[in-house]
Design a protein around this motif. Structure first.
Motif, short mmCIF file in Angstrom:
data_model
loop_
_atom_site.label_atom_id
_atom_site.label_comp_id
_atom_site.label_asym_id
_atom_site.label_seq_id
_atom_site.Cartn_x
_atom_site.Cartn_y
_atom_site.Cartn_z
N PRO A 1 0.82 -1.22 0.00
CA PRO A 1 0.00 0.00 0.00
C PRO A 1 0.86 1.27 0.00
CG PRO A 1 -0.92 -1.61 1.52
CD PRO A 1 0.40 -2.15 1.04
N GLU A 2 1.93 1.26 0.76
CA GLU A 2 2.81 2.44 0.80
C GLU A 2 3.41 2.72 -0.58
OE1 GLU A 2 2.92 -0.13 2.93
OE2 GLU A 2 2.79 0.67 4.95
N GLU A 3 3.85 1.67 -1.28
CA GLU A 3 4.42 1.84 -2.63
C GLU A 3 3.37 2.36 -3.61
OE1 GLU A 3 7.81 -1.70 -2.45
OE2 GLU A 3 5.82 -2.15 -3.25
N MET A 4 2.11 2.09 -3.31
CA MET A 4 1.01 2.55 -4.17
C MET A 4 0.56 3.96 -3.80
SD MET A 4 -1.19 -0.99 -4.49
CE MET A 4 -2.49 -0.29 -5.48
N GLY A 5 1.22 4.59 -2.83
CA GLY A 5 0.88 5.95 -2.44
C GLY A 5 -0.32 6.07 -1.53
N ILE A 6 -0.62 5.01 -0.80
CA ILE A 6 -1.78 5.03 0.10
C ILE A 6 -1.35 5.61 1.46
CG2 ILE A 6 -3.46 3.58 1.31
CD1 ILE A 6 -3.35 1.80 -1.27
N MET B 1 -1.35 5.61 4.90
CA MET B 1 -1.70 4.65 5.94
C MET B 1 -2.22 5.32 7.22
SD MET B 1 -1.30 1.78 4.45
CE MET B 1 -1.26 0.55 5.74
N SER B 2 -1.92 6.61 7.41
CA SER B 2 -2.43 7.31 8.59
C SER B 2 -3.94 7.51 8.52
CB SER B 2 -1.73 8.66 8.76
OG SER B 2 -2.14 9.58 7.76
N ARG B 3 -4.52 7.30 7.34
CA ARG B 3 -5.97 7.46 7.17
C ARG B 3 -6.72 6.15 7.36
NH1 ARG B 3 -7.14 10.37 1.83
NH2 ARG B 3 -9.27 10.14 2.60
N ARG B 4 -6.01 5.09 7.74
CA ARG B 4 -6.63 3.80 8.02
C ARG B 4 -6.65 3.57 9.52
NH1 ARG B 4 -4.11 -0.61 3.71
NH2 ARG B 4 -5.53 -0.07 2.04
N ASN B 5 -7.46 2.62 9.96
CA ASN B 5 -7.34 2.14 11.33
C ASN B 5 -5.95 1.53 11.45
OD1 ASN B 5 -9.90 2.80 12.43
ND2 ASN B 5 -10.84 1.05 11.40
N PRO B 6 -5.34 1.55 12.64
CA PRO B 6 -3.97 1.00 12.80
C PRO B 6 -3.85 -0.44 12.32
CG PRO B 6 -4.63 2.19 14.77
CD PRO B 6 -5.84 2.12 13.89
N SER B 7 -4.90 -1.21 12.49
CA SER B 7 -4.96 -2.58 11.98
C SER B 7 -6.42 -2.85 11.61
CB SER B 7 -4.45 -3.58 13.01
OG SER B 7 -5.24 -3.54 14.17
N PRO B 8 -6.68 -3.86 10.78
CA PRO B 8 -8.08 -4.11 10.40
C PRO B 8 -8.95 -4.34 11.64
CG PRO B 8 -6.59 -5.41 9.05
CD PRO B 8 -5.76 -4.79 10.13
N GLY C 1 -15.03 13.86 7.41
CA GLY C 1 -16.45 13.62 7.18
C GLY C 1 -16.70 12.51 6.17
N THR C 2 -15.74 11.59 6.06
CA THR C 2 -15.85 10.47 5.12
C THR C 2 -15.49 9.18 5.87
OG1 THR C 2 -13.51 10.54 4.46
CG2 THR C 2 -15.04 11.92 3.21
N LEU C 3 -15.53 8.08 5.15
CA LEU C 3 -14.97 6.85 5.71
C LEU C 3 -13.45 6.97 5.73
CD1 LEU C 3 -17.04 4.09 3.88
CD2 LEU C 3 -17.18 4.74 6.28
N LYS C 4 -12.83 6.23 6.62
CA LYS C 4 -11.37 6.09 6.59
C LYS C 4 -11.03 5.27 5.35
CE LYS C 4 -10.75 6.13 11.59
NZ LYS C 4 -10.36 5.35 12.77
N LEU C 5 -9.76 5.21 5.03
CA LEU C 5 -9.32 4.27 4.00
C LEU C 5 -9.40 2.89 4.63
CD1 LEU C 5 -6.30 6.13 2.40
CD2 LEU C 5 -8.72 6.20 1.77
N LEU C 6 -10.09 1.99 3.98
CA LEU C 6 -10.40 0.69 4.58
C LEU C 6 -9.38 -0.38 4.18
CD1 LEU C 6 -14.22 0.74 3.85
CD2 LEU C 6 -13.10 1.31 6.01
N TRP C 7 -9.06 -1.22 5.15
CA TRP C 7 -8.27 -2.41 4.88
C TRP C 7 -9.13 -3.37 4.06
CZ3 TRP C 7 -3.25 -2.91 6.49
CH2 TRP C 7 -2.81 -2.05 7.50
N GLU C 8 -8.52 -4.24 3.31
CA GLU C 8 -9.27 -5.21 2.52
C GLU C 8 -10.24 -6.02 3.38
OE1 GLU C 8 -8.66 -8.95 -0.57
OE2 GLU C 8 -6.90 -7.83 0.10
N HIS D 1 -8.12 0.23 -1.33
CA HIS D 1 -8.95 1.43 -1.16
C HIS D 1 -7.98 2.58 -0.92
CE1 HIS D 1 -11.94 3.77 1.55
NE2 HIS D 1 -12.01 4.19 0.29
N TYR D 2 -7.90 3.52 -1.88
CA TYR D 2 -6.89 4.58 -1.77
C TYR D 2 -7.47 5.97 -1.55
CZ TYR D 2 -7.68 6.26 -6.56
OH TYR D 2 -8.22 6.80 -7.70
N GLU D 3 -8.78 6.14 -1.72
CA GLU D 3 -9.34 7.47 -1.54
C GLU D 3 -10.86 7.38 -1.42
OE1 GLU D 3 -9.23 10.55 -0.29
OE2 GLU D 3 -7.38 10.79 -1.44
N VAL D 4 -11.43 8.42 -0.81
CA VAL D 4 -12.88 8.58 -0.76
C VAL D 4 -13.18 9.88 -1.50
CG1 VAL D 4 -14.88 8.92 0.74
CG2 VAL D 4 -13.02 7.43 1.48
#
Length: 117
Positions: free
Chosen positions: A4-9, A11-18, A72-79, A95-98
């Motif tokens: 995900p990091e290499e894809m420019g996602i 990660m601070s916008r996701r939950n720390p873990s699923p 005011g959106t969803l976080k970036l979601l883990w698979e 999931h890279y953006e809302v």
């Protein structure tokens, strides 16, 4: 396979873990699953993309800790999270953006010619 990091996602916008859904949370989302809309795929030189449009009412049924209160959106979601919500896609999608003007639209991408390992 890209991380995900290499894809420019961001990660601070996701939950720390699923964060798995409880049975009750999953049950509340069931009624919306048939109304999820999947765009056709489109691509650039590096990635293929698609967007997934959730029913607007579904956002209210998604647990609060899946939401980014600052945006005011969803976080970036883990698979694991988006699959548990009822989104079904082949492997490799991130999931890279809302789409902030329309927070029920989730943007996904994966490397072109993705092959599962």
């Amino acid at each position: 396979m890209s991380t995900p990091e290499e894809m420019g996602i961001d990660m601070s916008r996701r939950n720390p873990s699923p964060r798995p859904l409880t049975d009750g949370e999953r049950a509340r989302l069931e009624e919306y699953i048939e109304a999820i809309h999947y765009s056709t795929r489109y691509n650039d030189d590096e990635y293929e993309y698609r967007h997934v449009q959730l029913p607007k009412a579904m956002l209210k049924a998604i647990p609060a800790d899946y939401h980014d209160k600052n945006k005011g959106t969803l976080k970036l979601l883990w698979e694991e999270e988006w699959r548990a919500m009822g989104i079904t896609q082949s492997l490799g999608w991130e999931h890279y953006e809302v789409h902030e003007p329309e927070p029920h639209i989730l943007l996904f991408k994966r490397p072109l010619n993705y092959q599962p390992s």
